[in-house]
Design a protein around this motif. Structure first.
Motif, short mmCIF file in Angstrom:
data_model
loop_
_atom_site.label_atom_id
_atom_site.label_comp_id
_atom_site.label_asym_id
_atom_site.label_seq_id
_atom_site.Cartn_x
_atom_site.Cartn_y
_atom_site.Cartn_z
N PHE A 216 -4.04 -37.89 42.15
CA PHE A 216 -5.16 -38.05 42.94
C PHE A 216 -6.49 -37.52 42.33
O PHE A 216 -7.60 -37.76 42.93
N THR A 217 -6.47 -36.92 40.94
CA THR A 217 -7.44 -36.71 40.31
C THR A 217 -7.88 -38.03 39.26
O THR A 217 -8.93 -37.81 38.70
N LEU A 218 -6.90 -38.87 39.17
CA LEU A 218 -7.04 -40.04 38.36
C LEU A 218 -8.28 -40.86 38.61
O LEU A 218 -8.53 -41.12 39.67
N PRO A 219 -8.95 -41.16 37.48
CA PRO A 219 -10.20 -42.17 37.74
C PRO A 219 -9.62 -43.37 38.09
O PRO A 219 -8.58 -43.87 38.09
N SER A 220 -10.47 -44.13 39.14
CA SER A 220 -9.99 -45.30 39.50
C SER A 220 -9.70 -46.44 38.69
O SER A 220 -8.82 -47.29 38.98
N ILE A 221 -10.24 -46.35 37.31
CA ILE A 221 -9.96 -47.34 36.34
C ILE A 221 -8.50 -47.41 35.85
O ILE A 221 -7.68 -48.16 35.78
N ILE A 222 -7.96 -46.10 35.97
CA ILE A 222 -6.57 -45.95 35.56
C ILE A 222 -5.56 -46.34 36.71
O ILE A 222 -4.63 -46.98 36.62
N ILE A 223 -6.06 -46.08 38.22
CA ILE A 223 -5.28 -46.37 39.17
C ILE A 223 -5.16 -48.09 39.25
O ILE A 223 -4.22 -48.49 39.48
N LYS B 19 -5.49 -39.37 27.68
CA LYS B 19 -7.05 -39.16 27.44
C LYS B 19 -7.54 -38.28 28.77
O LYS B 19 -8.16 -37.25 28.39
N HIS B 20 -7.09 -38.62 29.96
CA HIS B 20 -7.67 -37.90 31.11
C HIS B 20 -7.12 -36.50 31.02
O HIS B 20 -7.78 -35.22 31.32
N ILE B 21 -5.82 -36.33 30.75
CA ILE B 21 -5.31 -34.97 30.51
C ILE B 21 -5.75 -34.35 29.49
O ILE B 21 -6.22 -33.05 29.88
N HIS B 22 -6.19 -34.90 28.28
CA HIS B 22 -6.83 -33.95 27.50
C HIS B 22 -8.34 -33.51 27.82
O HIS B 22 -8.82 -32.54 27.43
N THR B 23 -8.96 -34.34 28.28
CA THR B 23 -10.43 -34.25 28.87
C THR B 23 -10.59 -33.07 30.09
O THR B 23 -11.29 -32.11 29.74
N HIS B 24 -9.53 -32.85 30.74
CA HIS B 24 -9.64 -32.09 31.88
C HIS B 24 -8.31 -30.97 31.93
O HIS B 24 -8.29 -30.54 32.90
N LYS B 25 -7.78 -30.95 30.59
CA LYS B 25 -6.54 -29.92 30.60
C LYS B 25 -6.87 -28.51 31.41
O LYS B 25 -5.86 -28.33 32.31
N PRO B 26 -7.86 -27.92 30.98
CA PRO B 26 -7.90 -26.61 31.86
C PRO B 26 -8.22 -26.58 33.12
O PRO B 26 -7.41 -25.64 33.95
N ALA B 27 -8.99 -27.65 33.71
CA ALA B 27 -9.03 -27.62 35.06
C ALA B 27 -7.72 -28.14 35.90
O ALA B 27 -7.09 -27.49 36.69
N LEU B 28 -7.00 -29.00 35.08
CA LEU B 28 -5.71 -29.71 35.75
C LEU B 28 -4.69 -28.18 35.67
O LEU B 28 -3.82 -28.26 36.58
N MET B 29 -4.69 -27.52 34.61
CA MET B 29 -3.76 -26.42 34.62
C MET B 29 -3.97 -25.37 35.79
O MET B 29 -3.13 -24.81 36.35
N LYS B 30 -5.38 -25.06 36.18
CA LYS B 30 -5.60 -24.55 37.50
C LYS B 30 -5.70 -25.20 38.97
O LYS B 30 -5.95 -24.56 39.74
N ARG B 31 -5.27 -26.47 38.72
CA ARG B 31 -5.29 -27.17 39.72
C ARG B 31 -6.54 -27.23 40.51
O ARG B 31 -6.93 -27.28 41.87
N ALA B 32 -7.85 -27.24 39.80
CA ALA B 32 -9.20 -27.26 40.31
C ALA B 32 -9.37 -28.69 40.72
O ALA B 32 -8.74 -29.62 40.30
N ALA B 33 -10.38 -28.58 41.75
CA ALA B 33 -10.82 -29.80 42.17
C ALA B 33 -11.65 -30.78 41.22
O ALA B 33 -12.49 -30.12 40.45
N LEU B 34 -11.34 -31.80 40.95
CA LEU B 34 -11.99 -32.96 40.04
C LEU B 34 -12.72 -33.85 40.91
O LEU B 34 -12.03 -34.22 41.72
N LYS B 35 -13.99 -34.38 40.56
CA LYS B 35 -14.45 -35.36 41.15
C LYS B 35 -13.93 -36.57 40.56
O LYS B 35 -13.71 -36.83 39.38
N ILE B 36 -13.46 -37.40 41.41
CA ILE B 36 -12.85 -38.74 41.13
C ILE B 36 -13.94 -39.74 40.66
O ILE B 36 -14.69 -39.85 41.33
N GLN B 37 -13.61 -40.35 39.54
CA GLN B 37 -14.75 -41.39 39.08
C GLN B 37 -14.14 -42.51 39.52
O GLN B 37 -13.10 -42.94 39.56
N PHE B 38 -15.19 -43.26 40.07
CA PHE B 38 -14.90 -44.64 40.56
C PHE B 38 -15.56 -45.97 40.00
O PHE B 38 -15.51 -46.83 40.50
N LYS B 39 -15.79 -45.79 38.49
CA LYS B 39 -16.25 -46.95 37.57
C LYS B 39 -15.23 -47.58 37.59
O LYS B 39 -14.26 -47.36 36.94
N ILE B 40 -15.25 -49.13 37.63
CA ILE B 40 -14.32 -49.93 37.29
C ILE B 40 -14.96 -51.00 36.20
O ILE B 40 -15.96 -51.49 36.35
#
Length: 101
Positions: free
Chosen positions: A54-61, A80-101
């Motif tokens: 549910f954190t994945l950008p829409s382009i990936i979905i 790439k998404h993991i590497h960009t957001h790894k610290p936040a993902l490790m903490k299960r922090a809320a990420l803003k979902i990107q909706f650019k397609i």
């Protein structure tokens, strides 16, 4: 919430709630394994995987719907998404979902 946001969120929810498709179950396992391989979690639970999904950008979905999560291009985008957001993902922090397609 925009119309586009509602449709993409519905796509995400329908995919995640699909318990009957062997393809979806295999892809969920793939995502779970990817989280471990990339060092986000030592052991990724299904809830960890759902959070990640549910954190994945829409382009990936959208690309994953078309090509599958196993496809090399989609996998590259996931990593790439993991590497960009790894610290936040490790903490299960809320990420803003990107909706650019």
């Amino acid at each position: 919430m925009s119309y586009k946001h509602n449709n993409l969120m519905a796509m995400r929810q329908n995919y995640w709630d699909d318990e009957h498709s062997s393809t979806v179950q295999t892809e969920k396992q793939f995502l779970q394994n990817l989280l471990v391989e990339e060092g986000v979690f030592k052991e990724a639970s299904l809830e960890d995987t759902k959070y990640f999904f549910f954190t994945l950008p829409s382009i990936i979905i959208v690309k994953a719907y078309a090509l599958g999560f196993h496809h090399s291009e989609v996998r590259r985008m996931l990593v790439k998404h993991i590497h960009t957001h790894k610290p936040a993902l490790m903490k299960r922090a809320a990420l803003k979902i990107q909706f650019k397609i």
